[in-house]
Scaffold this motif. Structure first.
Motif, PDB file in Angstrom:
ATOM      1  N   SER A   1      36.565  38.830  29.201  1.00 26.55           N
ATOM      2  CA  SER A   1      37.414  37.885  29.307  1.00 26.55           C
ATOM      3  C   SER A   1      38.185  37.706  30.670  1.00 26.55           C
ATOM      4  CB  SER A   1      38.574  37.851  28.448  1.00 26.55           C
ATOM      5  OG  SER A   1      39.294  39.067  28.436  1.00 26.55           O
ATOM      6  N   ASP A   2      38.300  38.821  31.217  1.00 24.02           N
ATOM      7  CA  ASP A   2      39.259  38.997  32.573  1.00 24.02           C
ATOM      8  C   ASP A   2      40.518  38.354  32.298  1.00 24.02           C
ATOM      9  OD1 ASP A   2      39.778  39.436  34.906  1.00 24.02           O
ATOM     10  OD2 ASP A   2      38.576  37.914  35.752  1.00 24.02           O
ATOM     11  N   ALA A   3      41.012  38.631  30.973  1.00 23.90           N
ATOM     12  CA  ALA A   3      42.448  38.133  30.670  1.00 23.90           C
ATOM     13  C   ALA A   3      43.593  38.220  31.456  1.00 23.90           C
ATOM     14  CB  ALA A   3      42.529  38.423  29.343  1.00 23.90           C
ATOM     15  N   HIS A   4      44.022  37.468  31.968  1.00 22.47           N
ATOM     16  CA  HIS A   4      45.573  38.038  32.674  1.00 22.47           C
ATOM     17  C   HIS A   4      46.663  37.693  31.546  1.00 22.47           C
ATOM     18  CE1 HIS A   4      42.667  37.968  35.961  1.00 22.47           C
ATOM     19  NE2 HIS A   4      43.617  38.229  36.811  1.00 22.47           N
ATOM     20  N   PHE A   5      46.618  37.264  30.431  1.00 22.02           N
ATOM     21  CA  PHE A   5      47.441  37.019  29.472  1.00 22.02           C
ATOM     22  C   PHE A   5      46.806  37.472  28.241  1.00 22.02           C
ATOM     23  CE2 PHE A   5      49.801  34.392  26.599  1.00 22.02           C
ATOM     24  CZ  PHE A   5      51.082  34.779  26.564  1.00 22.02           C
TER      25      PHE A   5
ATOM     26  N   ASP B   1      43.233  46.880  36.039  1.00 18.50           N
ATOM     27  CA  ASP B   1      43.897  46.174  36.903  1.00 18.50           C
ATOM     28  C   ASP B   1      43.144  46.294  38.307  1.00 18.50           C
ATOM     29  OD1 ASP B   1      46.097  45.024  35.503  1.00 18.50           O
ATOM     30  OD2 ASP B   1      46.442  47.074  34.714  1.00 18.50           O
ATOM     31  N   HIS B   2      43.900  45.490  39.333  1.00 18.20           N
ATOM     32  CA  HIS B   2      43.413  45.444  40.496  1.00 18.20           C
ATOM     33  C   HIS B   2      43.538  46.494  41.392  1.00 18.20           C
ATOM     34  CE1 HIS B   2      41.858  41.111  39.958  1.00 18.20           C
ATOM     35  NE2 HIS B   2      43.074  40.984  39.836  1.00 18.20           N
ATOM     36  N   ALA B   3      42.552  46.996  42.186  1.00 17.28           N
ATOM     37  CA  ALA B   3      42.486  47.962  43.090  1.00 17.28           C
ATOM     38  C   ALA B   3      43.458  47.522  44.365  1.00 17.28           C
ATOM     39  CB  ALA B   3      41.321  48.427  43.694  1.00 17.28           C
TER      40      ALA B   3
ATOM     41  N   ILE C   1      39.338  50.161  36.435  1.00 22.13           N
ATOM     42  CA  ILE C   1      39.799  49.689  37.903  1.00 22.13           C
ATOM     43  C   ILE C   1      38.895  48.518  38.287  1.00 22.13           C
ATOM     44  CG2 ILE C   1      38.439  51.044  39.218  1.00 22.13           C
ATOM     45  CD1 ILE C   1      41.019  51.304  41.081  1.00 22.13           C
ATOM     46  N   GLU C   2      39.346  47.479  38.790  1.00 19.53           N
ATOM     47  CA  GLU C   2      38.844  46.177  39.282  1.00 19.53           C
ATOM     48  C   GLU C   2      38.799  46.433  40.882  1.00 19.53           C
ATOM     49  OE1 GLU C   2      39.734  42.111  38.505  1.00 19.53           O
ATOM     50  OE2 GLU C   2      37.824  41.596  39.346  1.00 19.53           O
ATOM     51  N   ALA C   3      37.692  47.264  41.468  1.00 17.79           N
ATOM     52  CA  ALA C   3      37.744  47.452  42.864  1.00 17.79           C
ATOM     53  C   ALA C   3      37.283  46.198  43.534  1.00 17.79           C
ATOM     54  CB  ALA C   3      36.890  48.588  43.063  1.00 17.79           C
TER      55      ALA C   3
ATOM     56  N   LEU D   1      35.915  44.767  28.068  1.00 20.35           N
ATOM     57  CA  LEU D   1      36.067  45.796  29.145  1.00 20.35           C
ATOM     58  C   LEU D   1      36.604  45.163  30.619  1.00 20.35           C
ATOM     59  CD1 LEU D   1      32.858  47.783  28.092  1.00 20.35           C
ATOM     60  CD2 LEU D   1      35.189  48.008  27.384  1.00 20.35           C
ATOM     61  N   HIS D   2      37.249  44.124  30.686  1.00 21.56           N
ATOM     62  CA  HIS D   2      37.793  43.803  31.874  1.00 21.56           C
ATOM     63  C   HIS D   2      38.995  43.076  31.544  1.00 21.56           C
ATOM     64  CE1 HIS D   2      37.143  41.296  35.923  1.00 21.56           C
ATOM     65  NE2 HIS D   2      38.173  41.654  35.664  1.00 21.56           N
ATOM     66  N   THR D   3      40.265  43.587  31.453  1.00 19.34           N
ATOM     67  CA  THR D   3      41.393  42.772  31.143  1.00 19.34           C
ATOM     68  C   THR D   3      42.557  43.476  32.089  1.00 19.34           C
ATOM     69  OG1 THR D   3      42.111  44.646  29.482  1.00 19.34           O
ATOM     70  CG2 THR D   3      40.873  42.920  28.445  1.00 19.34           C
ATOM     71  N   HIS D   4      43.206  42.493  32.456  1.00 12.95           N
ATOM     72  CA  HIS D   4      44.382  42.881  33.228  1.00 12.95           C
ATOM     73  C   HIS D   4      45.788  42.997  32.544  1.00 12.95           C
ATOM     74  CE1 HIS D   4      42.214  42.366  37.010  1.00 12.95           C
ATOM     75  NE2 HIS D   4      41.603  41.495  36.370  1.00 12.95           N
ATOM     76  N   THR D   5      46.776  43.736  33.163  1.00  8.76           N
ATOM     77  CA  THR D   5      48.138  43.954  32.572  1.00  8.76           C
ATOM     78  C   THR D   5      49.075  43.500  33.822  1.00  8.76           C
ATOM     79  OG1 THR D   5      48.658  46.004  33.315  1.00  8.76           O
ATOM     80  CG2 THR D   5      47.440  46.004  31.420  1.00  8.76           C
TER      81      THR D   5
HETATM   82 ZN   LIG Z   1      39.847  40.817  36.883  1.00  7.77          ZN
END
Ligand SMILES: [Zn+2]
Ligand SMILES: [Zn+2]
Length: 243
Positions: free
Chosen positions: A196-200, A44-46, A77-79, A11-15
């Motif tokens: 994961s806080d995956a950025h890929f 994604d980042h706020a 969102i990641e505030a 529940l924490h991933t980035h695109t």
């Molecule tokens: Zn993150």
């Protein structure tokens, strides 16, 4: 290890929307499907992150289908925690249609460095912010605080604390801090979320070091919201969400 926890959601991933991440939501969802996950959240980042962020990214997430590649995609969102008063870079309109709000502290001038007391005060305020679901990567060595005090407050406020796999690679010293935080979560019955806080996309659904750390603490599986389908559905129900 196989029988301890096999998480069913990330529940924490980035695109690509986060300029320092490198995959699309389609790639992330497909990777999650390959990992056998039931759900991911796109968080994604706020706007305080110095990138061409735009609030429309968050206000228009209803354009996304609820399932992509057979995986439930939650909108999140990641505030950013901005100061010692625990202010965040979100407004009600931005999060109205979102399913999950993670609040994190980031360096690079976004969150001021402070004393242990100041960072503790910031997290105490965030723990009392009704808009926030999850305390993001609290083990960040740059922002250490009184873990026991904040975890105890999270118990009172029903906040989820994140165990962030990416921190173990990206932020030296995180493992030791996260272990102490998880210890207090166990002590006070605070639920955690493995992410994961995956950025890929290849990192989506990868939590090996986090799982090992929890296993060594004999951390109760019932306190891990994404440890299995039942736990996930219990959490989602509280938020009026479903797979
Ligand atoms: Zn993150
Ligand atoms: Zn972060």
């Amino acid at each position: 290890m196989m029988n301890y926890i096999q998480p069913v959601a990330d529940l924490h991933t980035h695109t690509l929307y986060s300029m320092h991440a490198y995959s699309t939501i389609g790639e992330n969802a497909a990777a999650a499907a390959r990992q056998g996950l039931l759900a991911i959240a796109m968080t994604d980042h706020a706007p305080a992150i110095p990138e061409p962020s735009h609030r429309w990214h968050f206000t228009h997430m209803n354009l996304l289908p609820p399932h992509i590649a057979g995986v439930r995609v939650f909108r999140g969102i990641e505030a950013n925690v901005l100061d010692f008063d625990g202010r965040l870079d979100i407004d009600d309109g931005m999060i109205r249609n979102l399913d999950i709000v993670i609040a994190s502290m980031h360096g690079g001038g976004i969150m001021k460095e402070g004393t242990k007391e100041e960072i503790t005060a910031a997290w105490m305020a965030v723990a009392n912010d009704a808009r926030v679901d999850v305390i993001g990567h609290p083990g960040t060595p740059m922002f250490t605080f009184d873990y026991e005090t904040v975890v105890r407050e999270c118990a009172r406020q029903g906040k989820i604390i994140e165990i962030n796999e990416n921190s173990f690679n990206a932020r030296e010293g995180s493992l030791e801090n996260c272990t102490r935080i998880a210890y207090y979560c166990k002590k006070y019955g605070v639920r955690v979320m493995l992410s994961s806080d995956a950025h890929f996309h290849e990192y989506v659904g990868k939590f090996d070091r986090s799982i090992l750390m929890l296993k060594e603490l004999a951390f109760p599986i019932d306190l891990v919201i994404n440890a299995n389908r039942q736990n996930l559905e219990t959490y989602l129900k509280e938020k009026n969400l479903a797979l």
